[in-house]
Design a protein around this motif. Structure first.
Motif, short mmCIF file in Angstrom:
data_model
loop_
_atom_site.label_atom_id
_atom_site.label_comp_id
_atom_site.label_asym_id
_atom_site.label_seq_id
_atom_site.Cartn_x
_atom_site.Cartn_y
_atom_site.Cartn_z
N ASP A 1 3.94 12.58 19.21
CA ASP A 1 4.91 12.11 18.20
C ASP A 1 4.21 11.41 17.04
N VAL A 2 3.27 10.53 17.39
CA VAL A 2 2.62 9.73 16.34
C VAL A 2 1.72 10.60 15.47
N ARG A 3 1.00 11.54 16.08
CA ARG A 3 0.13 12.40 15.28
C ARG A 3 0.93 13.22 14.27
N LYS A 4 2.11 13.66 14.71
CA LYS A 4 2.99 14.41 13.82
C LYS A 4 3.46 13.52 12.66
N LEU A 5 3.80 12.28 12.99
CA LEU A 5 4.26 11.33 11.97
C LEU A 5 3.14 11.00 10.97
N ILE A 6 1.92 10.82 11.47
CA ILE A 6 0.80 10.52 10.58
C ILE A 6 0.65 11.64 9.55
N GLN A 7 0.75 12.86 10.06
CA GLN A 7 0.68 14.05 9.21
C GLN A 7 1.78 14.03 8.13
N ASN A 8 3.02 13.81 8.57
CA ASN A 8 4.16 13.83 7.64
C ASN A 8 4.10 12.73 6.60
N ILE A 9 3.75 11.52 7.05
CA ILE A 9 3.71 10.37 6.14
C ILE A 9 2.60 10.57 5.10
N VAL B 1 0.83 -1.22 0.00
CA VAL B 1 0.00 0.00 0.00
C VAL B 1 0.86 1.27 0.00
N ASN B 2 2.16 1.11 -0.25
CA ASN B 2 3.07 2.25 -0.16
C ASN B 2 2.99 2.86 1.25
N GLY B 3 3.17 2.00 2.24
CA GLY B 3 3.03 2.43 3.63
C GLY B 3 4.36 2.67 4.31
N GLU B 4 4.30 3.41 5.41
CA GLU B 4 5.46 3.59 6.29
C GLU B 4 5.00 3.23 7.70
N ILE B 5 5.91 2.62 8.48
CA ILE B 5 5.49 1.99 9.73
C ILE B 5 5.90 2.80 10.96
N ILE B 6 4.92 2.99 11.84
CA ILE B 6 5.18 3.65 13.13
C ILE B 6 5.08 2.56 14.20
N SER B 7 6.11 2.40 15.00
CA SER B 7 6.05 1.40 16.06
C SER B 7 5.06 1.83 17.14
N GLY B 8 4.13 0.94 17.43
CA GLY B 8 3.13 1.23 18.47
C GLY B 8 3.46 0.47 19.75
#
Length: 316
Positions: free
Chosen positions: A82-90, A29-36
């Motif tokens: 941190d994760v909300r910022k990453l969701i935005q950037n990705i 899906v052309n995804g990038e992974i955030i460790s939860g």
């Protein structure tokens, strides 16, 4: 507010296969992974936290791994930010954010409108509870939490002293339990989310957990823990993690190596059970059974579900 950002969330108990699935799905899906995972943030703690290796990443970007020293604290509120910022950037890059991990409360705090204000912060009360922990031991204080707020107690490990204290602090300063406080939070999802839950029959999962622990020991878990132990890293959030505290007891001479490894297996199995309970009670998850699954078939099935739910195209 415009269209909600799309997020894939892959959850499930420890050792069920989240890492492999998240990487293969990301490639589709052309995804990038955030460790939860609340422990993979720590440097020098690779084996015990089952951190994804460079090879396993297969070139898929991973975030929130190795961002803190073992001596540094890390809160749910920081994770949320941190994760909300990453969701935005990705999303801005035209990729799909995939949160993969097992720490339920952390993941929930990102997806819902959780406010981590200073609600229930009271230094005087906190110091009193800390003193109580020192004088009576964490077991008694944990029992007090179990009486007051059994739901929170179920989701907080007795060794997580900081969170036990925090839950009691909230109760004594507001008269509301942590559970009541969380339930009063806005339950609206902030994102367009596809929840993928991986599960497995208990027997198979427990066998995998035991096998994984044996493999960790073979790969150098004891040496990894010994380095931290020799540095004198002790009363930290990181060392409360399963996989570290058990081996510390061995280095402290309290148990034999075999007892430490057995305790680690047992604690990991119990943790897996708590994770499943949490996910089943708190999240609207679509479950996929990985017990005897043909991996490629399961991947196709999960991809179809996610693509349908979030209206995604396959990556080339």
């Amino acid at each position: 507010m415009g269209e909600k950002q799309k997020v894939i969330v892959i959850i499930g108990p420890t050792a069920v296969g989240k890492t492999k699935l998240s990487v293969e799905l990301a490639k589709r899906v052309n995804g990038e992974i955030i460790s939860g995972d609340s422990m993979q943030i720590y440097k020098e703690m690779d084996i015990g936290t089952a951190k994804v290796t460079h090879e396993e990443m297969q070139g898929v970007p991973h975030y929130l791994i190795d961002i803190k020293e073992p001596t540094e604290p890390y809160s749910v509120a920081e994770f949320q930010q941190d994760v909300r910022k990453l969701i935005q950037n990705i999303t801005q890059k035209g990729c799909v954010p995939i949160i993969a991990g097992g720490t339920g409360l952390y993941i929930q705090s990102v997806l819902y409108d959780y406010q981590f204000s200073d609600t229930g912060k009271d230094e005087e009360i906190r110091l009193r509870i800390e003193k109580q922990v020192l004088e009576q031991g964490i077991e008694e204080v944990y029992e007090e939490l179990r009486r007051i707020d059994p739901i929170s107690a179920e989701n907080i490990h007795p060794n997580n002293v900081r969170r036990v204290i925090r839950a009691l602090e909230v109760f004594y300063s507001t008269g509301k339990t942590m559970t009541e406080y969380q339930q009063s939070q806005n339950q609206e999802l902030l994102y367009d989310v596809a929840y993928v839950g991986l599960t497995m029959d208990r027997e198979t999962l427990y066998d995998r957990i035991n096998l994984r622990v044996d493999l960790m020991v073979k790969e150098g878990l004891l040496e990894e823990v010994e380095k931290l132990y020799r540095k004198g890293i002790r009363e930290c959030q990181s060392i409360q993690a399963i996989g570290y505290k058990e081996i510390y007891a061995y280095f402290d001479g309290k148990v034999t190596k075999e007892q430490a490894v057995d305790a680690l297996k047992q604690n990991s199995r119990r943790y897996a059970k708590r994770q499943l309970t949490w996910f089943r009670n708190k999240m609207d998850v679509t479950w996929f059974d990985m017990t005897d699954a043909d991996f490629e078939e399961k991947l196709d099935e999960i991809f179809s579900f996610v693509a349908g739910k979030l209206k995604l195209e396959a990556n080339k």
